[in-house]
Each structure stands twice: as structure tokens, then as C-alpha cells.
Design a protein around this motif. Structure first.
Motif, short mmCIF file in Angstrom:
data_model
loop_
_atom_site.label_atom_id
_atom_site.label_comp_id
_atom_site.label_asym_id
_atom_site.label_seq_id
_atom_site.Cartn_x
_atom_site.Cartn_y
_atom_site.Cartn_z
N LYS A 107 41.58 27.88 -58.73
CA LYS A 107 42.82 28.22 -59.44
C LYS A 107 42.59 28.11 -60.94
O LYS A 107 42.14 27.08 -61.43
N PHE A 108 42.91 29.19 -61.65
CA PHE A 108 42.87 29.22 -63.11
C PHE A 108 44.30 29.01 -63.59
O PHE A 108 45.20 29.76 -63.21
N VAL A 109 44.51 27.98 -64.42
CA VAL A 109 45.85 27.63 -64.88
C VAL A 109 45.91 27.70 -66.40
O VAL A 109 45.10 27.06 -67.09
N VAL A 110 46.86 28.46 -66.92
CA VAL A 110 47.08 28.54 -68.36
C VAL A 110 48.09 27.45 -68.72
O VAL A 110 49.19 27.41 -68.17
N GLU A 111 47.70 26.56 -69.64
CA GLU A 111 48.56 25.46 -70.05
C GLU A 111 49.37 25.81 -71.30
O GLU A 111 50.50 25.37 -71.45
N LYS A 112 48.76 26.54 -72.21
CA LYS A 112 49.44 26.98 -73.44
C LYS A 112 49.13 28.45 -73.65
O LYS A 112 47.99 28.88 -73.47
N CYS A 113 50.15 29.20 -74.05
CA CYS A 113 49.93 30.63 -74.24
C CYS A 113 50.96 31.18 -75.21
O CYS A 113 52.13 30.78 -75.19
N ASP A 114 50.53 32.10 -76.04
CA ASP A 114 51.41 32.80 -76.97
C ASP A 114 51.78 34.12 -76.31
O ASP A 114 51.06 35.11 -76.42
N GLY A 115 52.87 34.11 -75.58
CA GLY A 115 53.26 35.29 -74.80
C GLY A 115 52.70 35.20 -73.40
O GLY A 115 52.35 34.13 -72.90
N LYS A 116 52.56 36.34 -72.75
CA LYS A 116 52.04 36.39 -71.38
C LYS A 116 50.51 36.50 -71.42
O LYS A 116 49.96 37.28 -72.21
N PRO A 117 49.80 35.73 -70.59
CA PRO A 117 48.34 35.81 -70.59
C PRO A 117 47.85 37.21 -70.25
O PRO A 117 48.48 37.93 -69.48
N ALA A 118 46.71 37.57 -70.82
CA ALA A 118 46.11 38.88 -70.56
C ALA A 118 44.63 38.69 -70.24
O ALA A 118 43.76 39.13 -70.97
N LEU A 119 44.36 37.99 -69.14
CA LEU A 119 42.98 37.75 -68.72
C LEU A 119 42.40 39.05 -68.19
O LEU A 119 42.99 39.71 -67.35
N SER A 120 41.24 39.45 -68.71
CA SER A 120 40.64 40.72 -68.28
C SER A 120 39.45 40.51 -67.34
O SER A 120 39.03 41.44 -66.67
N ALA A 121 38.87 39.31 -67.31
CA ALA A 121 37.74 39.05 -66.42
C ALA A 121 37.70 37.57 -66.08
O ALA A 121 38.02 36.71 -66.91
N PHE A 122 37.30 37.28 -64.84
CA PHE A 122 37.14 35.90 -64.37
C PHE A 122 36.02 35.93 -63.36
O PHE A 122 36.09 36.64 -62.36
N ALA A 123 34.97 35.15 -63.60
CA ALA A 123 33.82 35.11 -62.69
C ALA A 123 33.45 33.67 -62.39
O ALA A 123 33.57 32.79 -63.23
N LEU A 124 33.01 33.44 -61.17
CA LEU A 124 32.43 32.16 -60.76
C LEU A 124 30.94 32.40 -60.62
O LEU A 124 30.52 33.25 -59.82
N ARG A 125 30.15 31.66 -61.38
CA ARG A 125 28.70 31.91 -61.42
C ARG A 125 27.90 30.66 -61.11
O ARG A 125 28.40 29.55 -61.24
N THR A 126 26.66 30.87 -60.73
CA THR A 126 25.78 29.75 -60.42
C THR A 126 25.23 29.10 -61.67
O THR A 126 25.33 29.62 -62.75
#
Length: 183
Positions: A164-183
Motif C-alpha cells: 500500500k502506497f499512502v500519501v500523507e501530505k499533498c498539495d491537491g490530488k496526487p498524480a502518481l504516474s509510475a510505481f514499481a516494486l524492484r529487487t
């Protein structure tokens, strides 16, 4: 500063990490290229914080690259290529919270990973996320400040099925464009 004005508009200018491949900027006969460990640490310290790694190469007295330098560059390139080839979140089922402040990734099976690699869509108003954390099977494994152009957080490898990726502070709505889990 990550932004500069150009033609009356603000544009993103990532920080640059100038690093010589060797101990100094110039070739010396008895000097060697930095170790693969040092180069990978520099990669995560620069690229992993939204910057650009500018690796300085120095030709020898014949105007050629030292063979040891070439070997180290190949090792480093292979490491980065292998790192980028893994993304355990790619086939995960995603559930975005109604307020957009968290994304849960349900992996097809438990996976072992040691890094999260994220990006924000800067064309949607620049850096918005001001603080975040990541949980693996309910346990916090990473936290940090802005995401911005790119943020890589490394940690001791964990095995999990739910991330789970959780945004704690943000200026407006988050705009995450990529999320990867890597070794």
C-alpha cells in the motif's frame, strides 16, 4: 531549484550529480574506476532522488578509455538494466482510495523486493506529494518526502502479497504516474 523560467513559463530542471568514474576527473595510470557498489550507491543517491547522474569519463594518454573503466561501465550498465527489468507491481490488482490518497497493490503471489520506485506526473501542476509511506502486508517499510520526477526508496528485502502506497501530505490530488516494486 527544480524549476527555471524559460520563455515566461516554469519548466522542470532536474538536479545533476557530476561524478567522476575514477577518484579524480583525470586519468592516472595507477588509478582505477570506482567499485560497482560505489557507482550503484551514486545511482540511488542521484537518480533515486529525481536527479541525473552525469558520470565523467577520462581518456588515457592514448585518447582511449582504460579497459578497466570499460569493464566497470559494462557491469554498471548491466546492473541498472537488471534493476529496471523487475517490477512486481506491474501485474498487481490496484485499488485507489476514493480520495486518491492511497493505492493498494494486490500481487498475484507473495514477492520479495527491496525497493520502491515512483514518479509523479509533473505536467499536472508540478510536485504535489509532500510526504508518503509504503506498507507491505500492513507493516511500514519505507517513508519519505516528495516523490517528484523520481523517488527510489531502498530497504532490507521483504516478502509481501499486499503493498500500500499512502500519501500523507499533498498539495491537491496526487498524480502518481509510475510505481514499481524492484529487487
Amino acid at each position: 531549484k527544480f524549476y527555471r523560467e524559460r520563455d515566461g513559463k516554469m519548466c522542470f530542471c532536474p538536479p545533476e550529480a557530476d561524478t567522476p568514474l575514477r577518484r579524480t576527473w583525470f586519468w592516472h595510470k595507477n588509478d582505477q574506476a570506482k567499485s560497482l557498489q560505489v557507482l550503484t550507491d551514486r545511482y540511488f543517491e542521484s537518480v533515486g532522488r529525481g536527479g541525473v547522474l552525469d558520470l565523467g569519463l577520462a581518456p588515457n594518454t592514448d585518447g582511449l578509455l582504460d579497459e578497466g573503466d570499460v569493464v566497470r561501465l559494462r557491469e554498471f550498465g548491466a546492473y541498472v538494466k537488471a534493476y529496471k527489468s523487475t517490477n512486481f507491481a506491474k501485474d498487481a490488482k490496484r485499488k485507489v482510495a476514493a480520495d486518491g490518497m492511497s493505492i493498494t497493490f494486490e500481487l498475484p503471489e507473495p514477492r520479495t523486493f527491496g525497493a520502491v520506485d515512483m514518479r509523479e506526473n509533473l505536467s499536472k501542476g508540478g510536485m504535489r506529494i509532500g510526504a508518503w509511506h509504503v506498507e507491505a502486508d500492513g507493516q511500514e517499510i519505507a517513508r519519505g518526502p516528495q516523490v517528484g520526477n523520481r523517488r527510489i526508496a531502498r530497504f532490507a528485502p521483504v516478502t509481501a502479497k499486499t503493498v500500500k502506497f499512502v500519501v500523507e501530505k499533498c498539495d491537491g490530488k496526487p498524480a502518481l504516474s509510475a510505481f514499481a516494486l524492484r529487487t
